[in-house]
Design an enzyme around this catalytic site. Structure first.
Site, PDB file in Angstrom:
ATOM      1  N   LYS A  39       0.821  -1.214   0.000  1.00 62.65           N
ATOM      2  CA  LYS A  39       0.000   0.000   0.000  1.00 62.65           C
ATOM      3  C   LYS A  39       0.853   1.261   0.000  1.00 62.65           C
ATOM      4  O   LYS A  39       0.451   2.282  -0.545  1.00 62.65           O
ATOM      5  CB  LYS A  39      -0.988   0.007   1.172  1.00 62.65           C
ATOM      6  CG  LYS A  39      -2.062  -1.064   1.021  1.00 62.65           C
ATOM      7  CD  LYS A  39      -3.299  -0.801   1.842  1.00 62.65           C
ATOM      8  CE  LYS A  39      -4.342  -1.874   1.495  1.00 62.65           C
ATOM      9  NZ  LYS A  39      -5.517  -1.870   2.335  1.00 62.65           N
ATOM     10  N   LYS A  56      -4.849 -11.354  -5.338  1.00 64.51           N
ATOM     11  CA  LYS A  56      -6.068 -11.687  -4.586  1.00 64.51           C
ATOM     12  C   LYS A  56      -7.235 -10.803  -5.041  1.00 64.51           C
ATOM     13  O   LYS A  56      -7.023  -9.667  -5.468  1.00 64.51           O
ATOM     14  CB  LYS A  56      -5.837 -11.583  -3.076  1.00 64.51           C
ATOM     15  CG  LYS A  56      -5.823 -10.191  -2.522  1.00 64.51           C
ATOM     16  CD  LYS A  56      -6.056 -10.165  -1.006  1.00 64.51           C
ATOM     17  CE  LYS A  56      -6.332  -8.717  -0.601  1.00 64.51           C
ATOM     18  NZ  LYS A  56      -6.817  -8.503   0.716  1.00 64.51           N
ATOM     19  N   LYS A  91     -11.402  -5.483  -3.036  1.00 65.66           N
ATOM     20  CA  LYS A  91     -12.417  -4.481  -3.279  1.00 65.66           C
ATOM     21  C   LYS A  91     -11.820  -3.178  -3.787  1.00 65.66           C
ATOM     22  O   LYS A  91     -12.529  -2.325  -4.306  1.00 65.66           O
ATOM     23  CB  LYS A  91     -13.280  -4.254  -2.035  1.00 65.66           C
ATOM     24  CG  LYS A  91     -12.530  -3.897  -0.759  1.00 65.66           C
ATOM     25  CD  LYS A  91     -13.523  -3.586   0.353  1.00 65.66           C
ATOM     26  CE  LYS A  91     -13.276  -4.311   1.653  1.00 65.66           C
ATOM     27  NZ  LYS A  91     -12.149  -3.807   2.455  1.00 65.66           N
TER      28      LYS A  91
HETATM   29  P1  ATP Z   1      -8.523  -4.109   0.277  1.00 65.91           P
HETATM   30  O1  ATP Z   1      -8.555  -5.011  -0.887  1.00 65.91           O
HETATM   31  O2  ATP Z   1      -9.312  -2.857   0.131  1.00 65.91           O
HETATM   32  O3  ATP Z   1      -7.184  -3.938   0.875  1.00 65.91           O
HETATM   33  P2  ATP Z   1      -9.712  -6.357   1.438  1.00 65.91           P
HETATM   34  O4  ATP Z   1     -10.689  -6.681   0.363  1.00 65.91           O
HETATM   35  O5  ATP Z   1      -8.508  -7.175   1.627  1.00 65.91           O
HETATM   36  O6  ATP Z   1      -9.319  -4.837   1.381  1.00 65.91           O
HETATM   37  P3  ATP Z   1     -10.247  -6.268   4.233  1.00 65.91           P
HETATM   38  O7  ATP Z   1     -11.214  -5.447   4.949  1.00 65.91           O
HETATM   39  O8  ATP Z   1      -8.817  -5.867   4.349  1.00 65.91           O
HETATM   40  O9  ATP Z   1     -10.610  -6.348   2.726  1.00 65.91           O
HETATM   41  O10 ATP Z   1     -10.406  -7.796   4.625  1.00 65.91           O
HETATM   42  C1  ATP Z   1     -11.463  -8.322   5.382  1.00 65.91           C
HETATM   43  C2  ATP Z   1     -11.331  -9.807   5.527  1.00 65.91           C
HETATM   44  O11 ATP Z   1     -11.517 -10.446   4.248  1.00 65.91           O
HETATM   45  C3  ATP Z   1      -9.966 -10.280   6.015  1.00 65.91           C
HETATM   46  O12 ATP Z   1     -10.145 -11.337   6.925  1.00 65.91           O
HETATM   47  C4  ATP Z   1      -9.284 -10.783   4.779  1.00 65.91           C
HETATM   48  O13 ATP Z   1      -8.343 -11.778   5.061  1.00 65.91           O
HETATM   49  C5  ATP Z   1     -10.454 -11.339   3.983  1.00 65.91           C
HETATM   50  N1  ATP Z   1     -10.188 -11.303   2.540  1.00 65.91           N
HETATM   51  C6  ATP Z   1     -10.031 -10.195   1.782  1.00 65.91           C
HETATM   52  N2  ATP Z   1      -9.828 -10.512   0.491  1.00 65.91           N
HETATM   53  C7  ATP Z   1      -9.851 -11.877   0.422  1.00 65.91           C
HETATM   54  C8  ATP Z   1      -9.714 -12.826  -0.633  1.00 65.91           C
HETATM   55  N3  ATP Z   1      -9.476 -12.430  -1.879  1.00 65.91           N
HETATM   56  N4  ATP Z   1      -9.804 -14.144  -0.329  1.00 65.91           N
HETATM   57  C9  ATP Z   1     -10.041 -14.555   0.931  1.00 65.91           C
HETATM   58  N5  ATP Z   1     -10.191 -13.702   1.975  1.00 65.91           N
HETATM   59  C10 ATP Z   1     -10.100 -12.389   1.750  1.00 65.91           C
END
Ligand code: ATP
Ligand code: LTN
Length: 331
Positions: free
Chosen positions: A113, A195, A198
């Site tokens: 980031k 991965k 969002k």
């Molecule tokens: P960003 O992509 O905006 O950094 P994020 O989508 O990773 O955010 P978070 O709020 O950081 O979202 O994550 C919330 C939860 O979702 C965490 O437990 C994270 O491990 C899980 N998570 C996020 N993306 C994935 C994914 N692609 N596969 C499995 N688990 C996920």
């Protein structure tokens, strides 16, 4: 016997994806009966990257409504907004005093980031994992259900618990991550080496929990695969592998069984069926969400009660910690 304690959270930094759902929220639902659960919308974490205030406000309630639509039950779990429990921040300051700059600099999420926002790098992005450790440690948490990407942050929380306990005497529980084998890392539909996220600028890379049927079908159809043309589970076909993973978790069927169903069939059939699996799975969640998000009074009552309960628990731990580091209680 006392129930073990669970804590987890999702940032209201955008609309939630199928990755968030499968990697995190879906696994929380089944913990509620057996554990003393705390689930937070972690808005303090969200401001480590730029947010438009109106969007942050909207996203916070949306995430809360998704929690409830997905099946989190305020009768069983404490569900709250992180900034309503300021004790997390007080503990986080104390934990900062035993955190090493070197270790924080090695956090993968920070490295990724910070590269994206080089010209305006803020200090909160750097200390973010310390706040996350405070979120967890302040409840005496035993288990933290998260996706694979949070493993390193959890390791840090464990280190900080140990370090504090060694320096000041036994205080914190050393928490364990709870990472589901299947679906721990759902990949982008457009680049299966990344991965699903969002904050991806390409919206075809992710499926949102609130996407409608047609959008889901379109995104799955466009998902990147390969020219091999056989539905099989191998590392040489990361796109198909990811789609098989999603199929398997959402239907609760082993991958091998699904692969058998598509023997002699092409990606078209496979993707068509998967799109329906995803759409059918998310539809009831979306329907419940539409009801809940309209009911502001209900949402308020949930987050208010959740924060009141959480604060009681958090204050207890915070007072203990303050005493140990040598802060004089006011009364
Ligand atoms: P960003 O992509 O905006 O950094 P994020 O989508 O990773 O955010 P978070 O709020 O950081 O979202 O994550 C919330 C939860 O979702 C965490 O437990 C994270 O491990 C899980 N998570 C996020 N993306 C994935 C994914 N692609 N596969 C499995 N688990 C996920
Ligand atoms: N860092 C997490 C969100 C998060 C969290 C937590 C998860 C903040 N505090 C405590 C589990 C426990 C993320 O970005 N996914």
């Amino acid at each position: 016997m006392e129930k073990q304690i669970v804590f987890s959270g999702v940032q209201p930094s955008g609309n939630l994806t199928l990755g968030n759902y499968i990697g995190a929220i879906k696994n929380w639902i089944k913990l509620q009966d057996e554990y003393d659960c705390n689930f937070s919308v972690v808005n303090l974490h969200a401001i480590t990257v730029p947010q438009v205030p109106a969007n942050l406000r909207k996203n916070t309630l949306e995430v809360l409504a998704i929690y409830l639509a997905a099946g989190l039950d305020p009768e069983k779990s404490d569900i709250f907004i992180q900034s309503h429990v300021p004790e997390h921040l007080e503990l986080s300051w104390i934990l900062n005093s035993i955190s090493y700059m070197g270790q924080l600099g090695r956090m993968t999420q920070y490295k990724e980031k910070s590269q994206k926002s080089e010209e305006n790098l803020n200090a909160a992005l750097f200390t973010y994992p310390v706040l996350m450790a405070a979120d967890i440690l302040i409840y005496g948490t035993d288990l933290v259900p998260v996706g694979e990407d949070q493993k390193q942050h959890l390791e840090l929380a464990r280190d900080l618990a140990d370090r504090f306990n060694n320096k000041y005497s036994e205080t914190f529980v050393v928490p364990e991550p709870l990472i589901q084998k299947e679906g721990a890392r759902i990949m982008s539909l457009q680049d299966p080496t990344k991965k699903m996220s969002k904050s991806d600028e390409n919206e075809n890379g992710y499926i949102l929990i609130l996407d409608d049927r047609d959008t889901i079908i379109r995104k799955v159809k466009r998902a990147v695969t390969d020219s091999i043309g056989i539905v099989q589970y191998t590392d040489e076909q990361p796109g198909v592998k990811n789609l098989l993973n999603i199929y398997s978790v959402l239907t609760d069927r082993p991958v091998e069984e699904i692969v058998k169903d598509y023997e002699g069939k092409g990606y078209g059939d496979f993707k068509g069926d998967l799109a329906i699996v995803i759409a059918d799975y998310l539809e009831p969640v979306r329907d419940r969400y539409e009801e809940i998000i309209k009911d502001k009074e209900y949402l308020e009552s949930v987050y208010k009660t959740g924060a009141e309960n959480a604060r009681k628990k958090a204050r207890k731990m915070l007072s203990k910690v303050q005493r140990k580091v040598g802060f004089i209680p006011m009364i």
